[in-house]
Design a protein around this motif. Structure first.
Motif, PDB file in Angstrom:
ATOM      1  N   VAL A 363     -16.387  58.885 105.247  1.00  0.00           N
ATOM      2  CA  VAL A 363     -17.814  58.903 105.385  1.00  0.00           C
ATOM      3  C   VAL A 363     -18.223  57.731 105.283  1.00  0.00           C
ATOM      4  CG1 VAL A 363     -20.094  59.707 104.919  1.00  0.00           C
ATOM      5  CG2 VAL A 363     -18.144  61.399 104.578  1.00  0.00           C
ATOM      6  N   PRO A 364     -19.000  56.978 106.133  1.00  0.00           N
ATOM      7  CA  PRO A 364     -19.051  57.277 107.477  1.00  0.00           C
ATOM      8  C   PRO A 364     -17.670  57.033 108.248  1.00  0.00           C
ATOM      9  CG  PRO A 364     -19.933  55.233 107.337  1.00  0.00           C
ATOM     10  CD  PRO A 364     -19.445  55.504 106.141  1.00  0.00           C
ATOM     11  N   ASN A 365     -17.951  57.766 109.584  1.00  0.00           N
ATOM     12  CA  ASN A 365     -16.621  57.775 110.239  1.00  0.00           C
ATOM     13  C   ASN A 365     -16.797  56.760 111.638  1.00  0.00           C
ATOM     14  OD1 ASN A 365     -14.102  58.440 111.182  1.00  0.00           O
ATOM     15  ND2 ASN A 365     -14.790  60.481 112.010  1.00  0.00           N
ATOM     16  N   HIS A 366     -16.897  55.554 111.384  1.00  0.00           N
ATOM     17  CA  HIS A 366     -16.933  54.881 112.690  1.00  0.00           C
ATOM     18  C   HIS A 366     -15.744  54.983 113.581  1.00  0.00           C
ATOM     19  CE1 HIS A 366     -20.549  52.957 111.181  1.00  0.00           C
ATOM     20  NE2 HIS A 366     -20.101  52.486 110.013  1.00  0.00           N
TER      21      HIS A 366
ATOM     22  N   LEU B  61     -21.117  51.614 104.225  1.00  0.00           N
ATOM     23  CA  LEU B  61     -21.731  51.824 105.401  1.00  0.00           C
ATOM     24  C   LEU B  61     -20.911  51.500 106.490  1.00  0.00           C
ATOM     25  CD1 LEU B  61     -25.340  51.189 104.563  1.00  0.00           C
ATOM     26  CD2 LEU B  61     -24.214  53.384 104.727  1.00  0.00           C
ATOM     27  N   LEU B  62     -20.068  50.377 106.479  1.00  0.00           N
ATOM     28  CA  LEU B  62     -19.236  49.638 107.492  1.00  0.00           C
ATOM     29  C   LEU B  62     -17.800  49.879 107.235  1.00  0.00           C
ATOM     30  CD1 LEU B  62     -21.359  46.226 107.536  1.00  0.00           C
ATOM     31  CD2 LEU B  62     -21.604  48.149 108.957  1.00  0.00           C
ATOM     32  N   ARG B 408     -24.568  58.827 106.521  1.00  0.00           N
ATOM     33  CA  ARG B 408     -24.085  58.919 107.818  1.00  0.00           C
ATOM     34  C   ARG B 408     -25.220  58.530 108.704  1.00  0.00           C
ATOM     35  NH1 ARG B 408     -21.802  64.733 106.864  1.00  0.00           N
ATOM     36  NH2 ARG B 408     -19.425  64.202 106.729  1.00  0.00           N
ATOM     37  N   ALA B 411     -25.707  54.662 108.477  1.00  0.00           N
ATOM     38  CA  ALA B 411     -24.494  54.153 109.073  1.00  0.00           C
ATOM     39  C   ALA B 411     -24.337  54.013 110.569  1.00  0.00           C
ATOM     40  CB  ALA B 411     -23.145  54.655 108.534  1.00  0.00           C
ATOM     41  N   PHE B 412     -24.681  55.264 111.268  1.00  0.00           N
ATOM     42  CA  PHE B 412     -24.692  55.137 112.777  1.00  0.00           C
ATOM     43  C   PHE B 412     -25.730  54.350 113.387  1.00  0.00           C
ATOM     44  CE2 PHE B 412     -21.696  58.512 111.727  1.00  0.00           C
ATOM     45  CZ  PHE B 412     -20.763  58.195 112.329  1.00  0.00           C
ATOM     46  N   THR B 415     -24.990  50.406 113.335  1.00  0.00           N
ATOM     47  CA  THR B 415     -24.103  50.142 114.158  1.00  0.00           C
ATOM     48  C   THR B 415     -24.282  50.656 115.597  1.00  0.00           C
ATOM     49  OG1 THR B 415     -22.544  51.938 113.694  1.00  0.00           O
ATOM     50  CG2 THR B 415     -22.197  50.083 112.248  1.00  0.00           C
TER      51      THR B 415
END
Lengths: 417, 417
Positions: A363-366, B61-62, B408, B411-412, B415
């Motif tokens: 987590v997160p799952n870029h 987060l990245l 999550r 983070a999304f 990006t």
């Protein structure tokens, strides 16, 4: 048996996957059909399961028993005296423990070399995964030992036919410094006649190369070439100390190589020449080596070590990407060992895993592949399927408590004496 | 609050451990007494919790967002543009996620450098662990930026007094190539007056050294020595490209160093000169660096990388044993950061973990420390206690689902733009 995996992430899309018998029958956005077993795949991603290209599985019994030692002290005073006491039953429970660890961390195939072939093979059968077990073949240049070993391997080959097709008999001539030229040549002929693999250690340490030059006047790969040993059946583990001419010979004979980064770092053996190997048409796969020099069988951890070691060694952070190293543990070994899996596609054998996307490391799952390779570990695996059968679901493997208990007993008895 | 941990393995013996308030009050074979909370420690081992010596926590987060790139592409095209969009709320949830990952993998202290100080500090407070957060101090040799940064740090220092003693304000001058001499000297004076740490990056890449020689006619440590910056408050991360004279200066000024093996391998930065450092009286600790270059915060994985990289680099498998590397993440940083924990003893602060001895990676258990360092990973941790409070039990952290969900989302959104 049929298994329907519903609403699982596959290559970034939500899919249903139908498994019938041992095969992936159909993959689609929404399969409205009945199946004997339904798995809720939401919050999970499907990936091919992993192949471990070189290990000595039952050595998990010696995990953490002898670390931070010089190679000679480690082998002579710790590993070899303990291994000399091993029975087939010990190897059975050690391999059961190793298989349990592999199932839990998403591996469904291992290329093995160890004592007590049937202990290994029975454990593979009972665990439900795949392996290419080979008996350690060492003759120490002694003709009577060589004859014994040859007779033993002929017998084991015949006896191995009793096992399922998840067990691939292989020959395991240990290394050029423990096996005579004549035995290596016998192995070559037997492998060609019977279409089996030959698994050996090759150029793992600088000392092995120096000794070879002293004894034979040439480097290990040149020696093996000159005695006619090299060929497409040969799976050579480590393959660190190679000069350009040797790499050419390995390519010419279609020899397969196994990169074992963690063991190589821990024993200070050297660095597998990945970029030189992959500049050529040489098949390379990834392996953990045995647990006495790793100390686990976690292929996700191995992928991270594999990629980072090559980046560091080549002074280039773009070398051996997460996607490339993932192939070294999935599609590449599937081709090498000629197993119709290594990717999730209709018509392929159902050797696959589901990873838990709520695992804290994911987590997160870029991007899933970099995420599991660089941040994940075996603990991310929730479900393991091999040959169309569920070996683990919700992180539970049937009978795991007994395996832990029996393996603990065997391990302590072995090292207590 | 009082906690009684019953029948847990501690240094190879079965013990009861009584925690009262924030302290370990008593350790004995059988403590027959009442406590508000009783933890069954059977099948588990107690260990000190881990210290992460250098990270940028919210960069989790990245995680997996930008891998396998050259340093310049990674920073200029991926990391910096994304970080420029961060809000304090983003950093709060990023740090909450990082703290959750640390609690799950047994870490209860981290030395941080990141944007939005209060986002970090609030997340630390709410998560229950410890940290030394520092605001990234960059002036790019611009006087008005320097004045702003100084004013900001003076204000943050005052404001940080509102937090508990689990939050240690630190200064974070980023590196010699981003911070002017005058600002570094201000940091030195402020740190000495107010007894706070100064956290910076030092000699991480060869380019940094070459640029320093070009600009200042001397190497980074010599430059910092000559401007009077070095002292016992300085915590220098990476510290890879050091000549012997620089190592002498670091020892002379009692500078503390942080070894970040995974990040250093992944970015192909170089190898921390561990044996040269520990030949002298220099305190060294272990850190993960941020998740964009690691990609996790698992100190057990970091210990394995740390030990194996030094073995390989020194061509000696006996270098940096499991026991020694374990100290780099426990007792050594406890001394460096002046926290009365890092080992489990009566009178120490209760920062400790219980590991599950039935974890597949820890079976069999010939020797606990080599086992968890070389085979284990953060997933072995069952219970985490910080400052006498239970932050995780049976692998469950209160409120973890909300943290995953919010992080999550952040983070999304970051990006996606």
């Amino acid at each position: 048996m049929s298994i329907l995996i519903r609403k699982v992430q596959l290559n970034g899309e939500v899919r249903d996957i139908l498994v019938e018998g041992s095969l992936i029958k159909e993959i689609n956005a929404d399969l409205q059909m009945a199946a004997e077993i339904i798995i809720d795949g939401s919050g999970k991603a499907a990936l091919p399961s992993f192949f471990n290209g070189h290990t000595h599985a039952a050595m998990v019994l010696l995990r953490g028993y002898a670390d931070d030692l010089s190679l000679s002290e480690w082998l002579n005073n710790k590993i070899w005296p303990t291994e000399a006491r091993l029975t087939e039953e010990d190897v059975y429970w050690g391999t059961r423990l190793a298989c349990l660890e592999m199932i839990k961390s998403g591996t469904t195939f291992f290329n093995d070399m160890y004592w007590h072939f049937h202990g290994v093979a029975r454990a593979v059968e009972d665990s439900g995964i795949r392996a290419a077990p080979s008996a350690v073949f060492i003759d120490l240049y002694d003709k009577s030992k060589a004859a014994e070993q040859i007779a033993l391997n002929r017998r084991l080959f015949e006896e191995s036919k009793r096992y399922s097709n998840r067990v691939l008999f292989a020959l395991g001539p240990h290394a050029i410094y423990t096996v005579s030229k004549e035995s290596l040549q016998w192995a070559r002929d037997f492998a060609a006649e019977n279409d089996v693999f030959i698994h050996l250690h090759l150029s793992e340490t600088e000392k092995e190369v120096e000794d070879c030059i002293r004894q034979h006047g040439k480097r290990p790969v040149e020696y093996l070439h000159d005695i006619g040993f090299l060929g497409p059946q040969v799976i050579a583990a480590h393959a660190i100390w190679l000069e350009d001419r040797e790499i050419e010979l390995l390519e010419e004979h279609d020899v397969k190589l196994v990169y074992n980064p963690t063991s190589n770092m821990k024993l200070a053996s050297g660095v597998f020449p990945y970029t030189k190997i992959t500049d050529r048409e040489i098949a390379a796969v990834l392996g953990t080596d045995g647990c006495a020099s790793n100390n686990n069988l976690d292929m996700l951890e191995e992928m991270k070590f594999a990629a980072l070691l090559q980046k560091m060694n080549s002074n280039n952070p773009t070398v051996l990407s997460a996607h490339d190293v993932f192939q070294l543990a999935t599609a590449a070994p599937a081709r090498v060992f000629n197993i119709n899996s290594g990717s999730i596609e209709e018509g392929k054998v159902a050797d696959l895993i589901l990873v838990d996307l709520s695992d804290i490391n994911l987590v997160p799952n870029h991007q899933l592949i970099p995420n599991i390779v660089y941040s994940g570990n075996g603990g991310c695996v929730d479900t393991t399927i091999c040959d169309g059968k569920i070996l683990m679901q919700n992180k539970r493997v049937e009978g795991e408590e007994e395996v832990l208990e029996r393996a603990r007993e065997v391990a302590f008895a072995l090292t207590a004496s």
